[in-house]
Design an enzyme around this catalytic site. Structure first.
Site, PDB file in Angstrom:
ATOM      1  CG  ASP B   7      10.976   5.409 108.630  1.00  0.00           C
ATOM      2  OD1 ASP B   7      10.138   4.709 109.234  1.00  0.00           O
ATOM      3  OD2 ASP B   7      10.673   6.354 107.874  1.00  0.00           O
ATOM      4  CG  ASP B   9       5.768   3.762 105.527  1.00  0.00           C
ATOM      5  OD1 ASP B   9       5.577   2.969 104.595  1.00  0.00           O
ATOM      6  OD2 ASP B   9       5.252   3.623 106.648  1.00  0.00           O
ATOM      7  CG  ASP B 134      10.342   9.813 106.045  1.00  0.00           C
ATOM      8  OD1 ASP B 134      10.429   8.927 106.922  1.00  0.00           O
ATOM      9  OD2 ASP B 134       9.263  10.144 105.523  1.00  0.00           O
TER      10      ASP B 134
END
Lengths: 174, 174
Positions: B7, B9, B134
Protein backbone atom coordinates in the site's frame (compact mmCIF):
# COMPACT_ATOMS: atom_id res chain seq x y z
CA UNK A 1 -21.04 -14.18 -6.91
CA UNK A 2 -18.53 -14.73 -9.70
CA UNK A 3 -16.30 -11.85 -10.72
CA UNK A 4 -15.87 -10.52 -14.28
CA UNK A 5 -13.00 -8.15 -15.05
CA UNK A 6 -13.63 -6.01 -18.14
CA UNK A 7 -11.03 -4.02 -20.06
CA UNK A 8 -11.83 -0.49 -21.33
CA UNK A 9 -9.95 0.36 -24.54
CA UNK A 10 -11.37 -1.52 -27.54
CA UNK A 11 -13.70 -3.46 -25.24
CA UNK A 12 -15.99 -0.83 -23.69
CA UNK A 13 -14.61 2.05 -25.76
CA UNK A 14 -14.04 2.48 -29.50
CA UNK A 15 -10.42 3.42 -28.93
CA UNK A 16 -9.10 2.12 -32.26
CA UNK A 17 -11.67 4.25 -34.09
CA UNK A 18 -10.38 7.35 -32.31
CA UNK A 19 -6.76 6.35 -32.98
CA UNK A 20 -7.50 5.96 -36.70
CA UNK A 21 -9.14 9.42 -36.69
CA UNK A 22 -6.08 10.91 -34.98
CA UNK A 23 -3.65 9.31 -37.45
CA UNK A 24 -5.78 10.46 -40.39
CA UNK A 25 -5.98 14.05 -39.20
CA UNK A 26 -2.35 14.33 -38.05
CA UNK A 27 -0.74 12.62 -41.05
CA UNK A 28 -3.33 13.63 -43.63
CA UNK A 29 -4.26 10.01 -44.34
CA UNK A 30 -7.61 8.36 -45.01
CA UNK A 31 -7.52 5.00 -43.25
CA UNK A 32 -10.91 3.49 -42.52
CA UNK A 33 -11.58 0.81 -39.92
CA UNK A 34 -13.53 -1.34 -42.40
CA UNK A 35 -10.75 -1.26 -44.99
CA UNK A 36 -8.10 -2.03 -42.35
CA UNK A 37 -10.11 -5.10 -41.34
CA UNK A 38 -10.02 -6.43 -44.91
CA UNK A 39 -6.58 -5.43 -46.16
CA UNK A 40 -3.58 -6.78 -44.29
CA UNK A 41 -0.89 -4.74 -46.04
CA UNK A 42 -2.92 -1.57 -45.43
CA UNK A 43 -3.14 -2.59 -41.77
CA UNK A 44 0.63 -3.00 -41.60
CA UNK A 45 1.12 0.46 -43.13
CA UNK A 46 -1.33 1.89 -40.62
CA UNK A 47 0.45 0.30 -37.65
CA UNK A 48 3.76 1.63 -38.90
CA UNK A 49 2.29 5.14 -38.96
CA UNK A 50 0.77 4.57 -35.54
CA UNK A 51 3.97 3.31 -33.90
CA UNK A 52 5.86 6.42 -35.01
CA UNK A 53 3.09 8.90 -34.25
CA UNK A 54 1.25 7.87 -31.11
CA UNK A 55 2.25 10.73 -28.82
CA UNK A 56 -1.43 11.81 -28.74
CA UNK A 57 -2.06 8.95 -26.29
CA UNK A 58 -0.18 10.98 -23.66
CA UNK A 59 -1.92 14.29 -24.46
CA UNK A 60 -4.64 15.63 -22.14
CA UNK A 61 -8.12 14.91 -23.40
CA UNK A 62 -7.47 11.87 -25.58
CA UNK A 63 -9.41 9.41 -23.40
CA UNK A 64 -12.28 11.78 -22.56
CA UNK A 65 -14.48 11.63 -25.64
CA UNK A 66 -14.07 8.13 -27.06
CA UNK A 67 -17.32 6.57 -28.30
CA UNK A 68 -18.88 3.71 -26.34
CA UNK A 69 -19.18 0.31 -28.03
CA UNK A 70 -22.69 -0.59 -29.16
CA UNK A 71 -24.75 -2.37 -26.48
CA UNK A 72 -21.92 -2.18 -23.91
CA UNK A 73 -23.85 -0.06 -21.40
CA UNK A 74 -26.96 -2.24 -21.45
CA UNK A 75 -25.05 -5.54 -21.27
CA UNK A 76 -22.71 -4.44 -18.45
CA UNK A 77 -25.79 -3.28 -16.52
CA UNK A 78 -27.30 -6.76 -16.99
CA UNK A 79 -24.02 -8.47 -16.03
CA UNK A 80 -23.98 -6.55 -12.74
CA UNK A 81 -27.17 -8.33 -11.66
CA UNK A 82 -25.48 -11.73 -11.82
CA UNK A 83 -21.76 -10.97 -11.41
CA UNK A 84 -19.38 -8.72 -9.53
CA UNK A 85 -18.14 -6.48 -12.35
CA UNK A 86 -14.73 -4.78 -12.23
CA UNK A 87 -13.30 -2.48 -14.87
CA UNK A 88 -9.58 -3.19 -15.22
CA UNK A 89 -7.67 -0.86 -17.50
CA UNK A 90 -3.93 -0.78 -18.24
CA UNK A 91 -3.66 2.96 -17.68
CA UNK A 92 -0.65 3.75 -15.48
CA UNK A 93 1.51 4.15 -18.63
CA UNK A 94 -0.61 7.23 -19.42
CA UNK A 95 -0.72 9.40 -16.29
CA UNK A 96 -3.29 11.82 -17.77
CA UNK A 97 -5.61 9.00 -18.72
CA UNK A 98 -6.74 7.83 -15.29
CA UNK A 99 -8.77 10.86 -14.29
CA UNK A 100 -10.18 11.00 -17.83
CA UNK A 101 -11.11 7.34 -17.73
CA UNK A 102 -12.89 7.83 -14.39
CA UNK A 103 -14.84 10.76 -15.88
CA UNK A 104 -15.67 8.68 -18.97
CA UNK A 105 -16.85 5.73 -16.86
CA UNK A 106 -18.92 8.02 -14.64
CA UNK A 107 -20.52 9.51 -17.76
CA UNK A 108 -21.34 6.27 -19.57
CA UNK A 109 -21.33 3.63 -16.81
CA UNK A 110 -22.30 5.53 -13.63
CA UNK A 111 -23.60 2.29 -12.09
CA UNK A 112 -20.07 0.85 -11.82
CA UNK A 113 -18.37 3.37 -9.51
CA UNK A 114 -14.77 4.03 -8.49
CA UNK A 115 -14.90 1.14 -6.00
CA UNK A 116 -15.00 -1.32 -8.92
CA UNK A 117 -12.44 0.41 -11.12
CA UNK A 118 -8.79 -0.65 -11.37
CA UNK A 119 -5.99 1.13 -13.25
CA UNK A 120 -2.80 -0.86 -13.56
CA UNK A 121 0.26 -1.67 -15.65
CA UNK A 122 0.50 -5.44 -15.78
CA UNK A 123 -2.81 -7.23 -15.23
CA UNK A 124 -1.43 -10.51 -13.96
CA UNK A 125 -2.18 -9.68 -10.32
CA UNK A 126 -5.91 -9.41 -11.04
CA UNK A 127 -8.00 -12.12 -9.45
CA UNK A 128 -11.31 -12.80 -11.17
CA UNK A 129 -13.28 -15.62 -12.72
CA UNK A 130 -13.38 -14.05 -16.20
CA UNK A 131 -11.36 -11.41 -18.02
CA UNK A 132 -12.73 -9.84 -21.21
CA UNK A 133 -9.80 -8.15 -22.94
CA UNK A 134 -8.48 -7.44 -26.44
CA UNK A 135 -4.79 -8.04 -25.64
CA UNK A 136 -3.23 -11.48 -25.52
CA UNK A 137 -0.51 -10.21 -23.12
CA UNK A 138 -3.26 -9.67 -20.53
CA UNK A 139 -5.15 -12.90 -21.21
CA UNK A 140 -2.14 -15.22 -21.28
CA UNK A 141 -1.23 -14.69 -17.61
CA UNK A 142 -4.81 -14.58 -16.33
CA UNK A 143 -5.66 -17.26 -13.77
CA UNK A 144 -9.42 -17.34 -14.52
CA UNK A 145 -11.12 -17.88 -17.86
CA UNK A 146 -9.78 -15.48 -20.51
CA UNK A 147 -12.10 -14.15 -23.22
CA UNK A 148 -10.74 -12.32 -26.26
CA UNK A 149 -12.76 -9.33 -27.43
CA UNK A 150 -12.18 -8.94 -31.18
CA UNK A 151 -10.17 -5.93 -32.31
CA UNK A 152 -8.25 -4.93 -35.40
CA UNK A 153 -4.98 -6.06 -33.82
CA UNK A 154 -6.06 -9.50 -32.57
CA UNK A 155 -7.95 -11.12 -35.45
CA UNK A 156 -5.12 -13.63 -36.06
CA UNK A 157 -5.16 -15.01 -32.51
CA UNK A 158 -6.70 -18.48 -32.21
CA UNK A 159 -6.10 -19.61 -28.64
CA UNK A 160 -8.99 -17.98 -26.78
CA UNK A 161 -12.72 -18.04 -26.69
CA UNK A 162 -13.68 -14.98 -28.70
CA UNK A 163 -16.51 -12.46 -28.60
CA UNK A 164 -17.06 -10.05 -31.48
CA UNK A 165 -19.49 -7.64 -29.86
CA UNK A 166 -21.48 -7.03 -26.67
CA UNK A 167 -24.47 -9.04 -27.91
CA UNK A 168 -22.15 -12.07 -27.92
CA UNK A 169 -20.98 -11.21 -24.38
CA UNK A 170 -24.63 -11.14 -23.29
CA UNK A 171 -25.23 -14.48 -24.97
CA UNK A 172 -22.23 -16.00 -23.19
CA UNK A 173 -22.98 -14.75 -19.68
CA UNK A 174 -26.66 -13.96 -19.28
CA UNK B 1 9.00 -15.48 -7.41
CA UNK B 2 6.51 -14.61 -4.70
CA UNK B 3 4.53 -11.42 -5.05
CA UNK B 4 4.24 -8.66 -2.41
CA UNK B 5 1.57 -5.99 -2.75
CA UNK B 6 2.41 -2.80 -0.85
CA UNK B 7 0.00 0.00 0.00
CA UNK B 8 1.07 3.66 -0.34
CA UNK B 9 -0.67 5.94 2.19
CA UNK B 10 0.66 5.40 5.72
CA UNK B 11 2.81 2.50 4.50
CA UNK B 12 5.25 4.06 2.01
CA UNK B 13 4.11 7.63 2.65
CA UNK B 14 3.64 9.65 5.85
CA UNK B 15 0.09 10.52 4.87
CA UNK B 16 -1.26 10.86 8.43
CA UNK B 17 1.47 13.39 9.22
CA UNK B 18 0.39 15.51 6.26
CA UNK B 19 -3.28 15.15 7.25
CA UNK B 20 -2.49 16.33 10.78
CA UNK B 21 -0.62 19.33 9.33
CA UNK B 22 -3.59 20.17 7.11
CA UNK B 23 -6.09 19.95 9.97
CA UNK B 24 -3.85 22.08 12.18
CA UNK B 25 -3.39 24.81 9.58
CA UNK B 26 -7.00 24.83 8.37
CA UNK B 27 -8.69 24.66 11.78
CA UNK B 28 -6.01 26.50 13.74
CA UNK B 29 -5.33 23.45 15.94
CA UNK B 30 -2.10 22.01 17.26
CA UNK B 31 -2.46 18.25 17.12
CA UNK B 32 0.80 16.33 17.15
CA UNK B 33 1.25 12.75 15.95
CA UNK B 34 3.05 11.71 19.15
CA UNK B 35 0.33 13.09 21.40
CA UNK B 36 -2.41 11.46 19.30
CA UNK B 37 -0.65 8.11 19.72
CA UNK B 38 -0.78 8.44 23.51
CA UNK B 39 -4.12 10.13 24.17
CA UNK B 40 -7.23 8.34 23.00
CA UNK B 41 -9.73 11.11 23.66
CA UNK B 42 -7.50 13.56 21.80
CA UNK B 43 -7.40 11.08 18.93
CA UNK B 44 -11.20 10.91 18.89
CA UNK B 45 -11.41 14.72 18.79
CA UNK B 46 -8.89 14.76 15.94
CA UNK B 47 -10.82 12.20 13.90
CA UNK B 48 -14.01 14.17 14.42
CA UNK B 49 -12.28 17.27 13.02
CA UNK B 50 -10.86 15.19 10.18
CA UNK B 51 -14.18 13.59 9.19
CA UNK B 52 -15.82 17.01 8.85
CA UNK B 53 -12.87 18.74 7.16
CA UNK B 54 -11.19 16.32 4.77
CA UNK B 55 -12.02 18.00 1.47
CA UNK B 56 -8.28 18.68 1.00
CA UNK B 57 -7.89 15.01 -0.01
CA UNK B 58 -9.66 15.88 -3.29
CA UNK B 59 -7.67 19.06 -3.93
CA UNK B 60 -4.88 19.10 -6.54
CA UNK B 61 -1.44 18.73 -5.04
CA UNK B 62 -2.28 16.95 -1.79
CA UNK B 63 -0.56 13.67 -2.70
CA UNK B 64 2.47 15.24 -4.41
CA UNK B 65 4.70 16.25 -1.52
CA UNK B 66 4.06 13.71 1.25
CA UNK B 67 7.20 12.59 3.09
CA UNK B 68 8.52 9.07 2.55
CA UNK B 69 8.59 6.69 5.53
CA UNK B 70 12.04 6.09 7.00
CA UNK B 71 13.93 3.19 5.35
CA UNK B 72 11.08 2.48 2.88
CA UNK B 73 13.12 3.20 -0.25
CA UNK B 74 16.05 1.01 0.76
CA UNK B 75 13.90 -1.90 1.98
CA UNK B 76 11.61 -1.92 -1.09
CA UNK B 77 14.72 -1.93 -3.27
CA UNK B 78 15.97 -4.98 -1.34
CA UNK B 79 12.56 -6.69 -1.54
CA UNK B 80 12.60 -6.34 -5.33
CA UNK B 81 15.63 -8.64 -5.50
CA UNK B 82 13.68 -11.53 -3.95
CA UNK B 83 10.03 -10.73 -4.70
CA UNK B 84 7.81 -9.33 -7.40
CA UNK B 85 6.78 -6.01 -5.82
CA UNK B 86 3.52 -4.27 -6.70
CA UNK B 87 2.30 -0.97 -5.32
CA UNK B 88 -1.45 -1.18 -4.76
CA UNK B 89 -3.15 2.03 -3.71
CA UNK B 90 -6.85 2.69 -3.16
CA UNK B 91 -6.88 5.85 -5.25
CA UNK B 92 -9.85 5.86 -7.61
CA UNK B 93 -11.92 7.72 -4.98
CA UNK B 94 -9.57 10.68 -5.52
CA UNK B 95 -9.33 11.31 -9.29
CA UNK B 96 -6.59 13.92 -8.92
CA UNK B 97 -4.46 11.61 -6.84
CA UNK B 98 -3.48 9.02 -9.42
CA UNK B 99 -1.24 11.17 -11.58
CA UNK B 100 0.24 12.70 -8.41
CA UNK B 101 0.90 9.28 -6.93
CA UNK B 102 2.65 8.17 -10.13
CA UNK B 103 4.83 11.30 -9.99
CA UNK B 104 5.56 10.67 -6.29
CA UNK B 105 6.48 7.03 -6.92
CA UNK B 106 8.68 8.00 -9.88
CA UNK B 107 10.44 10.55 -7.66
CA UNK B 108 11.04 8.32 -4.62
CA UNK B 109 10.79 4.77 -6.01
CA UNK B 110 11.85 5.07 -9.68
CA UNK B 111 12.88 1.40 -9.69
CA UNK B 112 9.26 0.25 -9.38
CA UNK B 113 7.71 1.66 -12.56
CA UNK B 114 4.14 2.10 -13.83
CA UNK B 115 4.02 -1.57 -14.84
CA UNK B 116 3.97 -2.56 -11.17
CA UNK B 117 1.59 0.12 -9.96
CA UNK B 118 -2.12 -0.45 -9.35
CA UNK B 119 -4.75 2.14 -8.43
CA UNK B 120 -8.07 0.72 -7.36
CA UNK B 121 -11.14 1.11 -5.19
CA UNK B 122 -11.67 -2.21 -3.46
CA UNK B 123 -8.51 -4.32 -3.16
CA UNK B 124 -10.16 -7.71 -2.93
CA UNK B 125 -9.41 -8.56 -6.56
CA UNK B 126 -5.65 -8.28 -5.96
CA UNK B 127 -3.81 -11.57 -6.22
CA UNK B 128 -0.53 -11.70 -4.31
CA UNK B 129 1.26 -13.75 -1.68
CA UNK B 130 1.52 -10.86 0.79
CA UNK B 131 -0.25 -7.56 1.29
CA UNK B 132 1.28 -4.89 3.54
CA UNK B 133 -1.48 -2.42 4.34
CA UNK B 134 -2.69 -0.20 7.18
CA UNK B 135 -6.42 -0.80 6.65
CA UNK B 136 -8.24 -3.84 7.98
CA UNK B 137 -10.88 -3.51 5.23
CA UNK B 138 -8.15 -4.32 2.68
CA UNK B 139 -6.50 -7.08 4.70
CA UNK B 140 -9.67 -8.92 5.70
CA UNK B 141 -10.60 -9.92 2.14
CA UNK B 142 -7.04 -10.64 0.99
CA UNK B 143 -6.45 -14.20 -0.18
CA UNK B 144 -2.70 -14.24 0.60
CA UNK B 145 -0.97 -13.45 3.88
CA UNK B 146 -2.10 -10.06 5.26
CA UNK B 147 0.37 -7.88 7.18
CA UNK B 148 -0.80 -4.85 9.13
CA UNK B 149 1.46 -1.80 8.96
CA UNK B 150 0.97 0.19 12.17
CA UNK B 151 -0.78 3.51 11.88
CA UNK B 152 -2.58 5.88 14.24
CA UNK B 153 -5.96 4.44 13.23
CA UNK B 154 -5.16 0.71 13.57
CA UNK B 155 -3.34 0.33 16.90
CA UNK B 156 -6.35 -1.45 18.47
CA UNK B 157 -6.45 -4.21 15.83
CA UNK B 158 -5.19 -7.58 17.06
CA UNK B 159 -5.93 -10.06 14.30
CA UNK B 160 -2.97 -9.61 11.96
CA UNK B 161 0.76 -9.98 11.99
CA UNK B 162 1.97 -6.42 12.52
CA UNK B 163 4.98 -4.40 11.41
CA UNK B 164 5.77 -1.04 13.00
CA UNK B 165 8.34 0.26 10.55
CA UNK B 166 10.32 -0.68 7.44
CA UNK B 167 13.17 -2.21 9.46
CA UNK B 168 10.63 -4.75 10.72
CA UNK B 169 9.47 -5.39 7.14
CA UNK B 170 13.09 -6.07 6.17
CA UNK B 171 13.47 -8.42 9.12
CA UNK B 172 10.33 -10.32 8.09
CA UNK B 173 11.12 -10.74 4.40
CA UNK B 174 14.85 -10.46 3.78
Amino acid sequence: MKRIAIDMDDVLAETSIKIIDQINSRLNKSYSHDELLKDNSLKMAFYQDYQSNNQFLWEPGFFLDIAVKDDAVEVVKQLQKKYEVFIVSAATEFPESMKEKLVWLEQHFPFIGWQHTVFCGHKHMIQADYLIDDHEKNLITFSGKPILYSALHNLHIQDYERVNNWKEVAHMFI
